[in-house]
Structures are given as C-alpha cells and as structure tokens.
Design a protein around this motif. Structure first.
Motif, short mmCIF file in Angstrom:
data_model
loop_
_atom_site.label_atom_id
_atom_site.label_comp_id
_atom_site.label_asym_id
_atom_site.label_seq_id
_atom_site.Cartn_x
_atom_site.Cartn_y
_atom_site.Cartn_z
N UNK A 6 5.96 15.34 5.12
CA UNK A 6 6.74 14.13 5.37
C UNK A 6 6.50 13.05 4.33
N UNK A 7 5.27 12.92 3.86
CA UNK A 7 4.96 11.90 2.86
C UNK A 7 5.40 12.41 1.48
N UNK A 8 6.11 11.57 0.74
CA UNK A 8 6.60 11.97 -0.57
C UNK A 8 5.44 12.23 -1.53
N UNK A 9 5.56 13.31 -2.28
CA UNK A 9 4.57 13.63 -3.30
C UNK A 9 5.29 14.11 -4.56
N UNK A 10 4.65 13.96 -5.69
CA UNK A 10 5.23 14.39 -6.95
C UNK A 10 5.33 15.91 -7.00
N UNK A 11 6.43 16.41 -7.55
CA UNK A 11 6.59 17.86 -7.66
C UNK A 11 5.51 18.49 -8.52
N UNK A 80 10.84 22.72 2.73
CA UNK A 80 11.41 21.39 2.54
C UNK A 80 10.39 20.26 2.50
N UNK A 81 9.43 20.39 1.61
CA UNK A 81 8.51 19.29 1.37
C UNK A 81 9.28 18.12 0.77
N UNK A 82 8.81 16.91 0.99
CA UNK A 82 9.44 15.71 0.46
C UNK A 82 8.90 15.48 -0.95
N UNK A 116 5.80 4.18 -6.99
CA UNK A 116 5.57 3.40 -5.78
C UNK A 116 4.20 2.75 -5.85
N UNK A 117 4.01 1.71 -5.08
CA UNK A 117 2.75 0.96 -5.06
C UNK A 117 1.81 1.60 -4.05
N UNK A 118 0.59 1.87 -4.48
CA UNK A 118 -0.42 2.42 -3.57
C UNK A 118 -1.71 1.63 -3.74
N UNK A 119 -2.71 1.99 -2.98
CA UNK A 119 -4.00 1.34 -3.09
C UNK A 119 -4.68 1.57 -4.43
N UNK A 120 -4.21 2.57 -5.18
CA UNK A 120 -4.79 2.88 -6.48
C UNK A 120 -4.03 2.21 -7.62
N UNK A 121 -2.98 1.47 -7.31
CA UNK A 121 -2.17 0.82 -8.34
C UNK A 121 -2.90 -0.40 -8.87
N UNK A 122 -2.96 -0.53 -10.19
CA UNK A 122 -3.58 -1.70 -10.81
C UNK A 122 -2.54 -2.75 -11.19
N UNK A 123 -1.39 -2.28 -11.72
CA UNK A 123 -0.35 -3.20 -12.19
C UNK A 123 1.01 -2.76 -11.69
N UNK A 124 1.87 -3.72 -11.40
CA UNK A 124 3.27 -3.46 -11.11
C UNK A 124 4.08 -4.18 -12.16
N UNK A 125 4.83 -3.40 -12.95
CA UNK A 125 5.70 -3.98 -13.97
C UNK A 125 7.07 -4.10 -13.34
N UNK A 126 7.58 -5.33 -13.30
CA UNK A 126 8.83 -5.60 -12.59
C UNK A 126 9.97 -5.92 -13.54
N UNK A 127 11.08 -5.23 -13.30
CA UNK A 127 12.32 -5.56 -13.99
C UNK A 127 13.10 -6.56 -13.15
N UNK A 128 14.32 -6.80 -13.53
CA UNK A 128 15.13 -7.81 -12.85
C UNK A 128 15.60 -7.36 -11.48
N UNK A 129 15.55 -6.06 -11.20
CA UNK A 129 16.08 -5.56 -9.93
C UNK A 129 15.00 -5.04 -8.99
N UNK A 130 13.78 -5.51 -9.15
CA UNK A 130 12.70 -5.04 -8.28
C UNK A 130 12.94 -5.54 -6.86
N UNK A 131 12.63 -4.69 -5.90
CA UNK A 131 12.83 -5.04 -4.49
C UNK A 131 11.72 -5.94 -3.96
#
Length: 158
Positions: A6-11, A80-82, A116-131
């Motif tokens: 159910x939790x998305x993971x990289x292929x 059907x893994x996510x 996606x942002x996780x607890x291991x993320x150090x930086x978030x680079x934001x463009x003009x359309x970031x949610x």
C-alpha cells in the motif's frame, strides 16, 4: 528490505530487494532508467553492456540472476504493489526540464533525490507550483526549504 503493497515505493528499490547478484540500488535505478520493470525480465546481456557502468561480467551476472527468478519477479508484479516508476531516459531526454537537470546535478553531488518528504529529507527544493501540504510536511519534519534559485547557487558554488 521491507516493501509494502500500500505504501508507495520506488521501482528500483523493489527490483533491488530481489537480491540479484551484482545488481544493487544504484544499478537497479540505472537499469530502470532504460527499461520498464516489466521488461527487465527479458533484458539480454548485449543490451546491458551498452549501458554505462555495465561491463561483460556484471551484465552476464545480472541477466543470469534475473532469468533465474523471472517467474518470481512476474508473480510479485502481479500483486499490484504501489510502485513509483523511474522515468525512462528515452522519454526524459527529449524534455527540456529544469527539474530533471536539477535532480541529475544533485545526484552527481551525492544527494539522494526523492519526490516526497520523509523524515530522512534534508532539503526541499520548491518550484512555483509546490503544494501547500508538501511545504507543511517539510516544516513539520524540520526540513530546510529552498527555492530553485537557492539550490542553483549552492550547486554552482561547489
């Protein structure tokens, strides 16, 4: 490695989890940048040798390892893994994307790029359309937020 349905993971993480000889995370990502996960089970040694970083021995070992567990891989795909799919180089090369370029630059500097942002993320680079939710999540986790221009300043100073 634990992979949730159910939790998305990289292929590429999904592929690396099979423990195929000589196919770690980085090479799984590289491989899936050239072949869809469903097509990897039919990749020939000659095709792998053409990819940067896959020599004779590695390409032989990888294709032999994939062939040995082909049915298991296909069975697992059928569950059907996510999976978050790695963009194919052939599809992204034609796109002039600052994001694609920025991701490549960050990886060259040793960064682990995520979407996606996780607890291991150090930086978030934001463009003009970031949610707004992504920004809220980053702030809640203490992630440093920067603009694309700030990111480019850091990259260009290295």
């Amino acid at each position: 490695m634990y992979i949730s349905k159910t939790k998305e993971t990289d292929d590429w993480r999904f592929l690396a989890a099979f423990g195929i000889p000589d196919l770690g995370k980085a090479d799984s990502r590289k491989l899936l940048g050239h072949f869809k996960l469903e097509d990897v089970v039919n990749v020939k040694q000659e095709q792998l040798i053409e990819l940067h970083g896959f020599g004779d021995l590695t390409s032989h070992s990888v294709t032999k390892g994939i062939a040995a567990i082909k049915e298991t891989i296909l069975h697992m795909l059928g569950l059907d893994f996510n999976l978050r799919r790695t963009p194919l180089v052939s599809e992204t090369e034609s796109m002039e994307s600052p994001i694609t370029d920025m991701q490549a630059m960050a990886r060259r500097l040793g960064a682990k790029v995520q979407t996606s942002v996780s607890g291991k993320t150090d930086f978030l680079v934001c463009g003009s359309k970031v949610g707004a939710k992504k920004i809220e999540s980053a702030k809640a986790k203490g992630v440093e937020i920067m603009t694309e221009a700030e990111f480019m300043d850091i990259v260009n100073s290295n």
